[in-house]
Enzyme design. Structure first.
Site, PDB file in Angstrom:
ATOM      1  N   ASN A 103       0.855  -1.187   0.000  1.00  0.00           N
ATOM      2  CA  ASN A 103       0.000   0.000   0.000  1.00  0.00           C
ATOM      3  C   ASN A 103       0.889   1.234   0.000  1.00  0.00           C
ATOM      4  OD1 ASN A 103      -1.857   2.007   0.475  1.00  0.00           O
ATOM      5  ND2 ASN A 103      -2.380   1.335   2.549  1.00  0.00           N
ATOM      6  N   TRP A 104       1.004   1.852  -1.162  1.00  0.00           N
ATOM      7  CA  TRP A 104       1.922   3.003  -1.293  1.00  0.00           C
ATOM      8  C   TRP A 104       1.358   4.275  -0.664  1.00  0.00           C
ATOM      9  CZ3 TRP A 104       3.800   2.737  -7.120  1.00  0.00           C
ATOM     10  CH2 TRP A 104       4.497   1.545  -7.307  1.00  0.00           C
ATOM     11  N   LYS A 105       0.066   4.260  -0.348  1.00  0.00           N
ATOM     12  CA  LYS A 105      -0.586   5.456   0.213  1.00  0.00           C
ATOM     13  C   LYS A 105      -0.322   6.664  -0.693  1.00  0.00           C
ATOM     14  CE  LYS A 105      -0.249   3.272   4.680  1.00  0.00           C
ATOM     15  NZ  LYS A 105      -0.170   3.378   6.140  1.00  0.00           N
TER      16      LYS A 105
ATOM     17  N   HIS B 156      -9.546   1.284   4.942  1.00  0.00           N
ATOM     18  CA  HIS B 156      -8.265   1.439   5.634  1.00  0.00           C
ATOM     19  C   HIS B 156      -8.468   2.369   6.834  1.00  0.00           C
ATOM     20  CE1 HIS B 156      -4.172   2.641   6.515  1.00  0.00           C
ATOM     21  NE2 HIS B 156      -3.802   1.530   5.895  1.00  0.00           N
TER      22      HIS B 156
ATOM     23  N   GLU C   2      -6.858   4.757   7.944  1.00  0.00           N
ATOM     24  CA  GLU C   2      -6.660   6.190   7.657  1.00  0.00           C
ATOM     25  C   GLU C   2      -7.915   6.780   7.021  1.00  0.00           C
ATOM     26  OE1 GLU C   2      -3.000   5.618   5.504  1.00  0.00           O
ATOM     27  OE2 GLU C   2      -2.055   5.001   7.388  1.00  0.00           O
TER      28      GLU C   2
ATOM     29  N   GLU D  20      -5.567  -4.922  10.585  1.00  0.00           N
ATOM     30  CA  GLU D  20      -4.477  -3.965  10.801  1.00  0.00           C
ATOM     31  C   GLU D  20      -4.713  -3.205  12.104  1.00  0.00           C
ATOM     32  OE1 GLU D  20      -2.511  -2.701   6.888  1.00  0.00           O
ATOM     33  OE2 GLU D  20      -4.337  -1.513   7.073  1.00  0.00           O
TER      34      GLU D  20
ATOM     35  N   GLY E  15       2.488   2.137  10.724  1.00  0.00           N
ATOM     36  CA  GLY E  15       3.454   3.222  10.571  1.00  0.00           C
ATOM     37  C   GLY E  15       4.190   3.584  11.860  1.00  0.00           C
TER      38      GLY E  15
ATOM     39  N   SER F  65       3.244  -2.304  10.265  1.00  0.00           N
ATOM     40  CA  SER F  65       4.696  -2.403  10.427  1.00  0.00           C
ATOM     41  C   SER F  65       5.267  -3.771  10.049  1.00  0.00           C
ATOM     42  CB  SER F  65       5.121  -2.012  11.851  1.00  0.00           C
ATOM     43  OG  SER F  65       4.757  -0.677  12.119  1.00  0.00           O
TER      44      SER F  65
ATOM     45  N   GLY G  16       2.653  -1.236   4.288  1.00  0.00           N
ATOM     46  CA  GLY G  16       2.712   0.187   3.967  1.00  0.00           C
ATOM     47  C   GLY G  16       4.138   0.633   3.720  1.00  0.00           C
ATOM     48  N   GLY G  17       4.762   1.216   4.740  1.00  0.00           N
ATOM     49  CA  GLY G  17       6.097   1.808   4.604  1.00  0.00           C
ATOM     50  C   GLY G  17       7.122   0.925   3.895  1.00  0.00           C
TER      51      GLY G  17
HETATM   52  P1  PGA Z   1       2.728   0.159   7.644  1.00  0.00           P
HETATM   53  O1  PGA Z   1       1.262   0.408   7.033  1.00  0.00           O
HETATM   54  O2  PGA Z   1       3.241  -1.119   7.062  1.00  0.00           O
HETATM   55  O3  PGA Z   1       3.537   1.346   7.238  1.00  0.00           O
HETATM   56  O4  PGA Z   1       2.558   0.052   9.126  1.00  0.00           O
HETATM   57  C1  PGA Z   1       0.377  -0.644   6.833  1.00  0.00           C
HETATM   58  C2  PGA Z   1      -0.897  -0.122   6.227  1.00  0.00           C
HETATM   59  O5  PGA Z   1      -1.318   0.993   6.583  1.00  0.00           O
HETATM   60  O6  PGA Z   1      -1.526  -0.774   5.378  1.00  0.00           O
END
Ligand code: PGA
Length: 252
Positions: free
Chosen positions: A9-11, A97, A99, A169, A175, A215, A236-237
């Protein structure tokens, strides 16, 4: 056998040029390692989906949108519908998600409508659920995640639920570098699968992929993915770094 999936997930990151360089690197490393075990999905910003789709053609890599509208068509300036995502040949969409829930006010009801839109247009929703820190600390995380799943997914028919992927998640792990332990992940995945089994039957529940996110890194992926109810990851990251991401795919 459940499908193993590693989704990056590149966001809201990368310019088009950077996105295309990252994709090229991921393709090169995956090809060099000849990895075919997990489905690899890149969740790029909407704007780049068409370009990246052309770039990954023939590689086996799949794409996902990071969101879609709860509406089918119409006067919703700035929105992107599930039908539009499908029309460019992208098979997956992330729905709910944390966010989106937190910053864009997405409720259970809105998310149920998004899931419906995705499925009605032939997309596979990657439906996210997970508790914030205060809920984990209060010990009510299993109830909260159950309500997220029940309220946004349990109106689905047995056929439709089978076309859905779930991502657990925990918000406190997203993050933050603070990943859930493999035991915490396994426990919640088993709880989610038990709810699916209670509603749709054990055989159906056994077929639904449940990904872990929060993470996920190259150095913890193997242990997380070794859990019997963890069917891959939403990353994500670490998905913004080609080598790290491919190491995570390898761990699956
Ligand atoms: P993260 O994000 O791996 O940076 O914790 C995961 C996500 O939000 O899907």
């Amino acid at each position: 056998m459940r499908q193993k999936i590693v989704a990056g997930n590149w966001k809201m990151n990368k310019t088009l040029e950077e996105a295309s360089m990252l994709t090229a690197e991921v393709m090169r490393l995956l090809a060099a390692e000849a990895i075919h075990t997990a489905e690899v999905v890149l969740c790029t910003p909407f704007l780049y989906l068409t370009n990246i789709k052309a770039q990954v053609a023939g590689s086996g890599i799949q794409l996902a949108a990071q969101n879609c509208s709860e509406h089918e068509w119409g006067a919703y300036t700035g929105e992107i519908s599930a039908a539009m995502v499908m029309s460019i040949g992208v098979p997956y969409v992330i729905v709910g998600h944390s966010e989106r829930r937190q910053y864009f006010g997405e409720t259970h009801k809105i998310l149920a409508a998004k899931v419906d839109q995705a499925l009605a247009h032939g997309l596979t929703p990657i439906f996210c659920c997970g508790e914030p820190l205060e809920i984990r600390e209060a010990g009510t995380h299993e109830q909260l995640v159950k309500s997220q799943v029940v309220e946004s997914l349990f109106h689905l028919s047995p056929e439709a639920i089978q076309k859905t992927v779930i991502a657990y998640e925990p918000v406190w792990a997203i993050g933050t570098g603070k990943t859930a332990t493999s035991q915490q992940a396994q426990d919640m995945h088993a709880v989610i699968r038990a709810h699916l089994a209670a509603k749709y039957g054990q055989p159906a529940a056994e077929e639904i992929s449940i990904l872990y996110g929060g993470s996920v890194k190259a150095d913890n992926a193997k242990e997380l993915f070794a859990c019997p109810d963890v069917d891959g990851g939403l990353v994500g990251g670490a998905s913004l770094k080609s080598r790290e991401f491919v190491e995570i795919v390898k761990a699956c």
